[in-house]
Motif scaffolding. Structure first.
Motif, mmCIF file in Angstrom:
data_model
loop_
_atom_site.group_PDB
_atom_site.id
_atom_site.type_symbol
_atom_site.label_atom_id
_atom_site.label_comp_id
_atom_site.label_asym_id
_atom_site.label_seq_id
_atom_site.Cartn_x
_atom_site.Cartn_y
_atom_site.Cartn_z
ATOM 1 N N GLU A 195 48.395 22.596 45.562
ATOM 2 C CA GLU A 195 48.847 23.122 46.854
ATOM 3 C C GLU A 195 50.379 23.109 46.930
ATOM 4 O O GLU A 195 51.015 24.072 47.351
ATOM 5 C CB GLU A 195 48.274 22.186 47.936
ATOM 6 C CG GLU A 195 48.640 22.505 49.359
ATOM 7 C CD GLU A 195 47.850 23.677 49.873
ATOM 8 O OE1 GLU A 195 46.637 23.729 49.613
ATOM 9 O OE2 GLU A 195 48.464 24.533 50.512
ATOM 10 N N SER A 196 50.969 21.992 46.533
ATOM 11 C CA SER A 196 52.426 21.870 46.621
ATOM 12 C C SER A 196 52.889 20.725 45.717
ATOM 13 O O SER A 196 52.097 19.871 45.327
ATOM 14 C CB SER A 196 52.851 21.573 48.063
ATOM 15 O OG SER A 196 52.281 20.361 48.489
ATOM 16 N N ASP A 198 56.103 17.851 45.568
ATOM 17 C CA ASP A 198 57.283 17.260 46.210
ATOM 18 C C ASP A 198 58.027 16.415 45.197
ATOM 19 O O ASP A 198 57.412 15.620 44.485
ATOM 20 C CB ASP A 198 56.862 16.337 47.362
ATOM 21 C CG ASP A 198 56.363 17.137 48.552
ATOM 22 O OD1 ASP A 198 57.170 17.423 49.439
ATOM 23 O OD2 ASP A 198 55.161 17.493 48.560
ATOM 24 N N TRP A 262 62.581 29.596 47.937
ATOM 25 C CA TRP A 262 61.338 30.198 48.451
ATOM 26 C C TRP A 262 61.670 31.420 49.313
ATOM 27 O O TRP A 262 62.544 31.352 50.182
ATOM 28 C CB TRP A 262 60.598 29.144 49.286
ATOM 29 C CG TRP A 262 59.192 29.516 49.621
ATOM 30 C CD1 TRP A 262 58.755 30.073 50.784
ATOM 31 C CD2 TRP A 262 58.042 29.361 48.778
ATOM 32 N NE1 TRP A 262 57.397 30.273 50.713
ATOM 33 C CE2 TRP A 262 56.931 29.840 49.501
ATOM 34 C CE3 TRP A 262 57.855 28.854 47.484
ATOM 35 C CZ2 TRP A 262 55.640 29.820 48.974
ATOM 36 C CZ3 TRP A 262 56.575 28.847 46.962
ATOM 37 C CH2 TRP A 262 55.485 29.332 47.704
ATOM 38 N N TRP A 269 64.366 27.955 54.392
ATOM 39 C CA TRP A 269 63.739 26.993 53.484
ATOM 40 C C TRP A 269 64.685 25.910 52.951
ATOM 41 O O TRP A 269 64.494 25.397 51.850
ATOM 42 C CB TRP A 269 63.037 27.723 52.338
ATOM 43 C CG TRP A 269 61.889 28.522 52.845
ATOM 44 C CD1 TRP A 269 61.824 29.874 52.982
ATOM 45 C CD2 TRP A 269 60.646 28.006 53.361
ATOM 46 N NE1 TRP A 269 60.628 30.250 53.533
ATOM 47 C CE2 TRP A 269 59.872 29.123 53.772
ATOM 48 C CE3 TRP A 269 60.111 26.733 53.507
ATOM 49 C CZ2 TRP A 269 58.598 28.988 54.330
ATOM 50 C CZ3 TRP A 269 58.839 26.588 54.057
ATOM 51 C CH2 TRP A 269 58.100 27.707 54.463
ATOM 52 N N VAL A 307 63.178 24.198 49.495
ATOM 53 C CA VAL A 307 61.869 24.568 48.942
ATOM 54 C C VAL A 307 62.086 25.686 47.930
ATOM 55 O O VAL A 307 62.747 26.695 48.232
ATOM 56 C CB VAL A 307 60.906 25.022 50.063
ATOM 57 C CG1 VAL A 307 59.550 25.394 49.474
ATOM 58 C CG2 VAL A 307 60.753 23.923 51.110
ATOM 59 N N VAL A 318 53.197 28.296 44.504
ATOM 60 C CA VAL A 318 53.178 26.862 44.823
ATOM 61 C C VAL A 318 54.587 26.429 45.255
ATOM 62 O O VAL A 318 55.530 26.550 44.469
ATOM 63 C CB VAL A 318 52.748 26.019 43.604
ATOM 64 C CG1 VAL A 318 52.796 24.527 43.933
ATOM 65 C CG2 VAL A 318 51.376 26.430 43.131
ATOM 66 N N PRO A 319 54.742 25.945 46.492
ATOM 67 C CA PRO A 319 56.071 25.474 46.893
ATOM 68 C C PRO A 319 56.447 24.155 46.226
ATOM 69 O O PRO A 319 55.642 23.226 46.190
ATOM 70 C CB PRO A 319 55.944 25.289 48.414
ATOM 71 C CG PRO A 319 54.489 25.186 48.692
ATOM 72 C CD PRO A 319 53.757 25.877 47.576
ATOM 73 N N ARG A 321 58.964 21.290 46.858
ATOM 74 C CA ARG A 321 59.890 20.792 47.882
ATOM 75 C C ARG A 321 60.738 19.690 47.267
ATOM 76 O O ARG A 321 60.207 18.684 46.798
ATOM 77 C CB ARG A 321 59.091 20.225 49.054
ATOM 78 C CG ARG A 321 59.669 20.544 50.409
ATOM 79 C CD ARG A 321 58.794 20.091 51.570
ATOM 80 N NE ARG A 321 57.503 19.585 51.185
ATOM 81 C CZ ARG A 321 56.342 20.235 51.380
ATOM 82 N NH1 ARG A 321 56.310 21.413 51.952
ATOM 83 N NH2 ARG A 321 55.199 19.685 51.002
#
Ligand code: BG6
Length: 454
Positions: A195-196, A198, A262, A269, A307, A318-319, A321
């Protein structure tokens, strides 16, 4: 000349970097039995007598736990030479004082590094000379590219070591082991399942008297432009077929070339903030703007977030961050990979409310897996569960590991020239949006978790 003879020539030897990172890192390396045949020459414009210099070297090596024969030999033989590296004669004098293979360490601000490199172009460098540069490498993409061109006139790229001490951290390197030596993990580390991502560097440390450097850099340049992007490149790269310098650095470069803000919308972002007065770990801190040497008009951020998108087959959508900040409540340095929700949780199984996550802790060095089980309380109610294991720090301190590569001629852990430019290219739109005032500079009390609303 004996093959093992090497001289580490430190330009900027009386500065903070030499004392805080370089010599303690070297100390760790000597303590582990490396560095045979190494002598150290320190130089700067400041006047300093030999006894005082030796004492400084001894103290800083000891800060890296160096003791015993190797460290004593370095302390006994080290010399300090006062010199103005903007002058060719002085530079020649320094190089002539070196024995064996020369390793020039630029512990200098970017502008002075540039001057010193230009002077080196006019001076004959001994064959095999290695050049070592700390971050920030240049001040933007154009200056980094220009510095690369200049260095390329001096020595081949494989003899240029752009230091990023995060690349010497054992857990950062363990990202490769974790990703590519586990059949179970690798297939799910892709957009279909993730999902993401970090990458968080929350520090409790504040300015620590470094305004001279930090106030011009800020969190985005100090951490994200360098360290976080290096970590991102390891998290997102394709499997290299070998861990040779060429394969690893090619794979990292491919990821960075594919990364950008992003939606190409830095105003939306990215975020920035600066600490105000507060208490961290029981220490009362003044507001950042009241720290000595801080210039208010610079609007320097002490917390930055951006991001990014990594436009590859594996990661598109997919971000990533990236956040880094100082004077925060808790130290937290980790990569968190959050998985997508399961396609379907069988009806009747209740309480699913958090996705599974893989955590790679960079300090302390831990690997954690947050996942869902059912049955601990009630067999039909989901119960989040964490598996965590300390993986132990490596046998060398991070800076020592990077220096080992320099002494042994292994550029694997240093940043390649093209990559250094890419890292600037990625953050430049953010810097521009901040300069234009498109992103407000928020604040947070020192010792808080983050600004309200983040
Ligand atoms: C340095 C930054 O490169 O990394 C510092 O200039 C930061 O501002 C430090 O505190 C963090 O490194 P580590 O090894 O303590 O995580």
């Amino acid at each position: 000349m004996s093959a093992a003879e090497q001289t580490l020539l430190i330009l900027g030897a009386t500065g903070d970097l030499t004392k805080r990172l370089l010599l303690p890192g070297l100390g760790g390396l000597l303590a582990a039995g490396h560095g045979e045949g190494l002598s150290v020459i320190g130089s700067s414009r400041a006047e300093l007598d030999q006894a005082r210099w030796r004492e400084r070297v001894a103290d800083s090596l000891a800060a890296g736990n160096a003791r015993g024969g190797q460290a004593e030999a370095v302390v006994r033989s080290t010399r300090y030479i006062q010199a103005d590296i903007a002058r060719e004669d002085d530079m020649r004098r320094l190089l002539n004082a070196c024995r064996g293979q020369v390793i020039v360490f630029f512990a200098l601000a970017p502008a002075v590094t540039l001057t010193a490199s230009k002077v080196l172009c006019e001076v004959e460098l001994p064959p095999g000379t290695r050049l070592v540069l700390e971050k920030p490498f240049g001040t933007d993409a154009a200056s980094a590219a220009a510095l690369n061109d200049l260095l390329a006139r001096l020595v081949p790229e494989d003899q240029v070591y752009r230091v990023d001490h995060y690349l010497g951290m054992s857990t950062v390197l363990n990202i490769l082991g974790l990703r590519f030596a586990n059949r179970m993990l690798e297939p799910v580390l892709r957009a279909e399942h993730v999902e993401s991502v970090d990458i968080v560097f929350d520090e409790t440390l504040a300015l620590e008297g470094r305004a001279g450097y930090y106030d011009r850099a800020g969190a985005l340049i100090d951490m994200i432009q360098s360290h976080s992007l290096q970590v991102l490149s390891l998290v997102a790269m394709e499997a290299p077929s070998t861990l040779g310098a060429r394969d690893v650095r090619d794979a990292k470069a491919q990821v960075l070339r594919a990364s950008r803000v992003w939606d190409d919308d830095p105003a939306r972002w990215s975020r920035r903030a600066r600490y105000t007065a507060g208490v961290v770990d029981g220490r009362r801190l003044p507001s950042y703007v009241d720290e000595e040497g801080v210039v208010l008009d610079r609007d320097t951020e002490t917390l930055a977030e951006v991001v990014l998108a990594v436009d590859t087959w594996r990661w598109a959508g997919v971000p990533f961050r990236l956040r880094a900040g100082k004077a925060l409540r808790t130290q937290r340095k980790e990569v968190v990979i959050t998985f997508r929700a399961p396609r379907w949780v069988p009806s009747g199984l209740t309480g699913y409310d958090q996705p599974d996550r893989l955590r790679i802790g960079l300090d302390p060095d831990v690997i954690g897996l947050d996942f869902n089980v059912s049955g601990r309380g009630h067999p039909l109610v989901i119960d989040p569960f964490t598996l965590e294991a300390g993986v132990g720090a490596g046998h060398l301190p991070a800076y020592g590991a990077v220096l080992k590569g320099v002494l042994e001629g292994d550029p694997r852990l240093s940043v390649r020239g093209d990559t250094a430019v890419e890292c600037w290219r990625i953050v430049e739109p953010v810097l521009k949006a901040w300069r234009d005032g498109s992103v407000p500079l928020e604040d947070y009390p020192a010792g808080s978790a983050r600004p309200a609303g983040w």
